[in-house]
Design an enzyme around this catalytic site. Structure first.
Site, PDB file in Angstrom:
ATOM      1  CD  GLU A 317      -2.131   1.959   2.730  1.00 48.82           C
ATOM      2  OE1 GLU A 317      -2.894   2.144   3.199  1.00 48.82           O
ATOM      3  OE2 GLU A 317      -2.178   1.143   3.190  1.00 48.82           O
ATOM      4  CE  LYS A 368      12.648  -8.066  -8.736  1.00 45.69           C
ATOM      5  NZ  LYS A 368      11.474  -6.764  -7.726  1.00 45.69           N
ATOM      6  CE  LYS A 411      21.338 -12.631  -7.864  1.00 45.23           C
ATOM      7  NZ  LYS A 411      21.599 -11.440  -9.095  1.00 45.23           N
ATOM      8  CE  LYS A 423      11.626 -13.105 -11.777  1.00 49.99           C
ATOM      9  NZ  LYS A 423      10.491 -12.255 -12.285  1.00 49.99           N
ATOM     10  CB  VAL A 450      19.504  -2.337 -10.968  1.00 48.28           C
ATOM     11  CG1 VAL A 450      19.071  -3.212 -12.938  1.00 48.28           C
ATOM     12  CG2 VAL A 450      17.992  -2.626 -10.589  1.00 48.28           C
ATOM     13  CG  LEU A 451      24.401   1.102 -10.209  1.00 50.12           C
ATOM     14  CD1 LEU A 451      24.722   2.005 -10.929  1.00 50.12           C
ATOM     15  CD2 LEU A 451      25.151   0.614  -8.874  1.00 50.12           C
ATOM     16  CB  THR A 474      29.642 -12.207   0.557  1.00 44.88           C
ATOM     17  OG1 THR A 474      29.072 -11.965  -0.957  1.00 44.88           O
ATOM     18  CG2 THR A 474      28.111 -12.329   1.159  1.00 44.88           C
ATOM     19  NE  ARG A 541      24.325 -12.413   1.139  1.00 45.18           N
ATOM     20  CZ  ARG A 541      23.814 -11.125   0.740  1.00 45.18           C
ATOM     21  NH1 ARG A 541      23.214 -10.572   0.974  1.00 45.18           N
ATOM     22  NH2 ARG A 541      23.523 -11.061  -0.722  1.00 45.18           N
ATOM     23  CD  GLU A 544      26.358 -13.683  -1.937  1.00 47.50           C
ATOM     24  OE1 GLU A 544      25.842 -12.292  -2.830  1.00 47.50           O
ATOM     25  OE2 GLU A 544      26.859 -14.173  -0.726  1.00 47.50           O
TER      26      GLU A 544
END
Length: 624
Positions: A317, A368, A411, A423, A450-451, A474, A541, A544
């Site tokens: 919302e 994501k 990914k 995905k 994306v930045l 990491t 992680r 990853e």
């Protein structure tokens, strides 16, 4: 008051110029006769001024010598003076030949007089400007923070002139790779050696700041220079492309701090607006996940093409409230339909699409975040990303949408985590639906990080730097592809306008970037170094992997008309695929993470989850 003052100044300047004509005319006679001017020639000179002065005065007026102000006298003013003096001198020569005064006007006087007049008028203006600037800025010049300008071209020269009057900055010198410019001076400031010497020169001149003034250089060159500055510990600023500047606008006002986009060196995106406009203009467009980073930028880009209506759906919302506020301010005339709801809600989707009948659906709604979706939330990731895609796509088919565009991820290629596998499964759903759809075209667009997107590593680093560190990475070898949100969104629109149904479009992500280098550069952008804020390695992680891919091994790509888009031919999907998948997705129980990972291998054979032993081995190697 001000028009009267301006008129008075113009009249004073005109009077000075006429006096200069008078004086240089007589001085030319003195030069001609080496100081001993015969009496009859003095009389002839004074008589000639009766018609010489009006000629010069008329030409000065015609060439607009009094439109400019002496305090801002510059090269265009000098050019006007030269044209006016040359024209006047030519007319005086013609007059001397036609009138044949007695005694005659010496030819040397006709040549020397205009030359002296040009020097007098131009020199007077230059002297006036120098004295005025010294009066206004002289007490301030030499103070301020020392700065080096990188680039001695037109932009660098303009910056040097502005910096010479700045109270905030003191120009220490310029750098340029052009050997012809090195050792020379611009407005009294020396052009030193090549740009690669920035570290040594900054130390020598005690300059902590640099302005990159090479707006016409390639993005790769600008990226290299920005990186050189940061690695040398110099606080760098940049003068961007000047295409948006209006004539006469100050260059210094456009200088800004460098950011990560400058260091990534991404070329500006150019899309075929005519094709995208044909797809979107006057159409009803729907965006799911419209409150997210990609979804909201998609909405902004879509606004450019004036859709008839924009239907925005998001579960949050607050995100929807923010989007409505922004879009209403940007385009108050837009018919915006904000829908707060779940992309898995079939009843809601049917109601919304039957009422508004969108022609194009951009499906950006997804979970994501890799670690969050890997443990405890695996089943939610699969249902949201796969079942949500199916239900939005099915509703698009039922309500006769012409295009359905799935926003996917790098990914999804050889996925090692639940998010990536979900995905890829969503991509396969679209492939399967395309086999039976006769009206709706399905396109998938894959891209990397994306930045500035929600949940990305950059905001996390920024918060850690603001707290004084440490910045956590990491693994020292972990790399990722990066692009800007605007770039990704524009290329999604481009891909959707090029699709014929069933394609998987892959965006050109450029070169992969080491996350640890990104962290170091970000630390330096904020004015710190490794001694102030240290970097710690926390270990990979769950889910990853060190390197991301844009294509699976057995996939092939083909070029498209757009240089930043390619298409991949993915593995085919059997016709009975959805008949088996849907009962699994809609079962009435919450599956455990282990069960989800087990079944994902059935649907996505290339999915290989990273086991605990593998994670431990990577942690051990990274610690060593």
């Amino acid at each position: 008051m001000f028009p009267q003052k301006a008129s008075w100044l113009s009249l004073s300047a005109f009077g000075f110029d006429l006096f200069a004509v008078f004086a240089t005319w007589l001085v030319a006679y003195v030069i001609r006769f080496n100081g001993a001017v015969p009496a009859e020639f003095w009389v002839g000179a004074m008589h000639a001024l009766i018609w010489v002065l009006p000629i010069y005065g008329l030409m000065f007026h015609l060439f607009g010598l009094y439109r400019g102000m002496w305090v801002f006298a510059s090269l265009p003013d000098l050019m006007r003076i030269s044209k006016a003096v040359a024209s006047s001198g030519l007319m005086v020569m013609i007059g001397a030949v036609m009138l044949q005064p007695s005694p005659i006007i010496p030819r040397s006087v006709l040549v020397i007089s205009p030359l002296l007049l040009f020097l007098g008028m131009g020199g007077a203006r230059a002297l006036y400007r120098a004295l005025k600037e010294f009066y206004l800025y002289g007490g301030l010049i030499g103070q301020g923070k020392p700065v080096i300008v990188i680039g001695a071209g037109t932009a660098g020269a303009s910056l040097a002139r502005e910096l010479s009057r700045s109270s905030e900055w003191r120009l220490a010198g310029l750098l340029d790779d052009d050997p012809a410019k090195q050792g020379r001076e611009i407005y009294g400031y020396k052009v030193y050696g090549p740009i690669a010497d920035i570290a040594q020169l900054a130390g020598k001149l005690k300059a902590e700041f640099a302005i990159i003034a090479i707006p016409s250089a390639s993005v790769e060159v600008q990226r290299r220079v920005a990186t050189l500055c940061l690695r040398a510990g110099i606080k760098a600023m940049v003068l961007p492309a000047l295409t948006s500047m209006s004539p006469g606008q100050a260059y210094l006002s456009h200088v800004r701090q460098i950011d990560l986009e400058d260091l990534l060196g991404r070329e500006a995106v150019h899309i075929d607006t005519s094709h995208v406009e044909a797809l979107l203009n006057g159409k009803v467009v729907m965006v799911t996940g419209a409150g997210g980073s990609i979804g909201s930028e998609m909405c902004r880009q879509i606004l450019r093409f004036q859709p008839a209506q924009l239907v925005a759906l998001d579960l949050s919302e607050y995100a929807m409230y923010q989007l409505v506020e922004e879009l209403s301010e940007r385009a108050p005339e837009l018919s915006l339909v904000p829908v707060v709801g779940d992309a898995k809600d079939s009843l809601l989707l049917d109601q919304v699409m039957s009422r508004y009948t969108p022609s194009i659906v951009f499906h950006a709604a997804a979970y994501k975040h890799v670690p969050l979706m890997e443990e405890l939330n695996a089943w939610q990731a699969v249902r949201n990303n796969v079942l949500g895609t199916y239900r939005v796509a099915r509703a698009a088919i039922q309500h006769r949408a012409t295009h359905f565009v799935l926003i996917s991820t790098d990914k999804a290629v050889n996925p090692s985590n639940v998010m990536g596998a979900s995905k890829r499964l969503a991509e396969m759903v679209c492939q399967s639906l395309q086999q039976t759809s006769t009206r709706t075209q399905f396109e998938t667009v894959r891209f990397g990080n994306v930045l500035g997107s929600a949940g990305s590593v950059i905001p996390k680093f920024q918060k850690q730097i603001a707290k004084g560190g440490p910045v956590t990475v990491t693994h020292p070898e972990i790399t990722r592809f990066f692009m800007t949100i605007s770039e990704a969104s524009q290329l999604v629109l481009q891909a959707s306008s090029m699709g014929r149904g069933g394609e998987i479009f892959i965006l050109d992500m450029g070169e992969p970037v080491k996350i640890v280098d990104l962290a170091r550069d970000l630390i330096r952008i904020y004015g710190f170094n490794d001694d102030h804020i240290r970097i710690e390695f926390s270990g990979l992680r769950p889910g990853e992997k060190l390197y991301e891919e844009l294509l699976a091994c057995d996939e092939t790509t083909t070029r498209t008309p757009h240089p930043k888009l390619r298409t991949a031919k993915a593995r085919g999907v059997p016709q009975h695929f959805l008949d088996e998948l849907l009962p699994w997705l809609m079962q009435w129980r919450v599956m455990s993470d282990a069960e989800v990972r087990r079944d994902l291998r059935r649907w996505v054979p290339e999915y290989q989850s990273r086991g605990a032993a593998q994670l431990e081995e990577v942690r051990r190697v990274s610690n060593n």
